[in-house]
Design a protein around this motif. Structure first.
Motif, PDB file in Angstrom:
ATOM      1  N   GLY A 107      -0.482  15.081   4.062  1.00 18.98           N
ATOM      2  CA  GLY A 107      -0.109  16.486   4.110  1.00 18.98           C
ATOM      3  C   GLY A 107      -1.334  17.350   4.292  1.00 18.98           C
ATOM      4  O   GLY A 107      -2.450  16.956   3.957  1.00 18.98           O
ATOM      5  N   ASN A 108      -1.147  18.536   4.825  1.00 23.62           N
ATOM      6  CA  ASN A 108      -2.224  19.507   5.015  1.00 23.62           C
ATOM      7  C   ASN A 108      -3.423  18.917   5.755  1.00 23.62           C
ATOM      8  O   ASN A 108      -4.569  19.211   5.449  1.00 23.62           O
ATOM      9  N   GLY A 109      -3.165  18.045   6.732  1.00 22.07           N
ATOM     10  CA  GLY A 109      -4.234  17.458   7.537  1.00 22.07           C
ATOM     11  C   GLY A 109      -4.996  16.347   6.842  1.00 22.07           C
ATOM     12  O   GLY A 109      -5.998  15.868   7.352  1.00 22.07           O
ATOM     13  N   MET A 110      -4.541  15.939   5.656  1.00 21.86           N
ATOM     14  CA  MET A 110      -5.230  14.909   4.876  1.00 21.86           C
ATOM     15  C   MET A 110      -4.337  13.694   4.692  1.00 21.86           C
ATOM     16  O   MET A 110      -3.126  13.772   4.845  1.00 21.86           O
ATOM     17  N   VAL A 111      -4.982  12.587   4.317  1.00 19.10           N
ATOM     18  CA  VAL A 111      -4.239  11.363   4.037  1.00 19.10           C
ATOM     19  C   VAL A 111      -4.964  10.609   2.924  1.00 19.10           C
ATOM     20  O   VAL A 111      -6.190  10.699   2.792  1.00 19.10           O
ATOM     21  N   ARG A 112      -4.182   9.907   2.109  1.00 19.91           N
ATOM     22  CA  ARG A 112      -4.758   9.044   1.064  1.00 19.91           C
ATOM     23  C   ARG A 112      -4.018   7.723   1.120  1.00 19.91           C
ATOM     24  O   ARG A 112      -2.792   7.693   1.072  1.00 19.91           O
ATOM     25  N   VAL A 113      -4.770   6.627   1.247  1.00 25.10           N
ATOM     26  CA  VAL A 113      -4.199   5.291   1.355  1.00 25.10           C
ATOM     27  C   VAL A 113      -4.674   4.482   0.158  1.00 25.10           C
ATOM     28  O   VAL A 113      -5.873   4.254  -0.006  1.00 25.10           O
ATOM     29  N   SER A 114      -3.727   4.065  -0.685  1.00 21.95           N
ATOM     30  CA  SER A 114      -4.029   3.261  -1.874  1.00 21.95           C
ATOM     31  C   SER A 114      -3.480   1.865  -1.659  1.00 21.95           C
ATOM     32  O   SER A 114      -2.307   1.700  -1.340  1.00 21.95           O
ATOM     33  N   PHE A 149       0.839  -1.192   0.000  1.00 29.84           N
ATOM     34  CA  PHE A 149       0.000   0.000   0.000  1.00 29.84           C
ATOM     35  C   PHE A 149       0.874   1.242   0.000  1.00 29.84           C
ATOM     36  O   PHE A 149       2.066   1.190   0.289  1.00 29.84           O
ATOM     37  N   GLU A 150       0.258   2.364  -0.346  1.00 30.68           N
ATOM     38  CA  GLU A 150       0.947   3.651  -0.367  1.00 30.68           C
ATOM     39  C   GLU A 150       0.159   4.628   0.490  1.00 30.68           C
ATOM     40  O   GLU A 150      -1.073   4.622   0.474  1.00 30.68           O
ATOM     41  N   VAL A 151       0.867   5.469   1.232  1.00 29.79           N
ATOM     42  CA  VAL A 151       0.243   6.512   2.031  1.00 29.79           C
ATOM     43  C   VAL A 151       0.815   7.846   1.573  1.00 29.79           C
ATOM     44  O   VAL A 151       2.036   8.011   1.495  1.00 29.79           O
ATOM     45  N   VAL A 152      -0.078   8.781   1.256  1.00 32.89           N
ATOM     46  CA  VAL A 152       0.299  10.147   0.918  1.00 32.89           C
ATOM     47  C   VAL A 152      -0.361  11.023   1.975  1.00 32.89           C
ATOM     48  O   VAL A 152      -1.556  10.895   2.232  1.00 32.89           O
TER      49      VAL A 152
END
Length: 188
Positions: free
Chosen positions: A58-65, A53-56
């Protein structure tokens, strides 16, 4: 673990299975049901037993693919865990909302100098990636931070990459001291 430029990863209290991420990282975790790994990013918790998986963040947000296996994502506001299976992406916004969608693409960067490619990525996360790659500090006004952005950005240092992002995203870019702020409105 592959850590993107400008990102950092730290073990919590010496425990290698509890990590704090700032930025972006790709994880390939060997399956071991007796041992889970916990990644914290922007207040979100990502729990994994064995997957890719990948985690991005920043700016209080997160995206997990997730490309293989399953992870669980828990929002900072408590609530239950959301399961994210292979081929899906969970996006956590600054207000604690967590959405789940299928995805064919995540943020992809030519590992050294290639372009950044985004598919429906919140502008706040795109700005965090552009800050890491360009070296130019980018802030996003709250009213446009969740706006989805799809496109490809050639990597460059400094302000040029930010100006291209603003044009493609249909927002204004305004210099304020050492940073550039992305604000609502079309660039003229």
């Amino acid at each position: 673990i592959t850590l993107a430029p400008g990102s950092s990863l730290a073990a919590r209290s010496g425990n290698r299975s509890q990590l704090a991420l700032t930025g972006r990282a790709e994880f390939a975790v060997r399956h071991d049901p007796a041992r889970t790994m916990l990644v914290r990013a922007q207040g979100y918790e990502i729990r994994d037993v064995g997957t890719r998986f990948e985690v991005v963040s920043g700016n209080g947000m997160v995206r997990v693919s997730v490309s293989e296996g399953v992870v669980e994502v828990r929002a900072p506001n408590g609530g239950g865990a959301t399961r994210v299976v292979a081929g899906h992406v969970a996006t956590g916004l600054a207000d604690g909302r967590l959405t789940l969608a299928s995805s064919t693409q995540t943020v992809k960067e030519g590992r050294r100098n290639g372009p950044l490619s985004f598919e429906a990525m919140p502008l706040g996360l795109v700005a965090a990636e552009v800050t890491r790659v360009s070296g130019q500090q980018v802030r996003v006004e709250t009213s446009v931070a969740a706006k989805p952005f799809s496109g490809v950005l050639a990597t460059s240092r400094g302000e040029a990459m930010v100006r291209t992002l603003a044009t493609l995203a249909g927002v204004n870019a305004r210099r304020q001291g050492d940073e550039i702020r992305l604000e609502p409105g079309a660039r003229r």
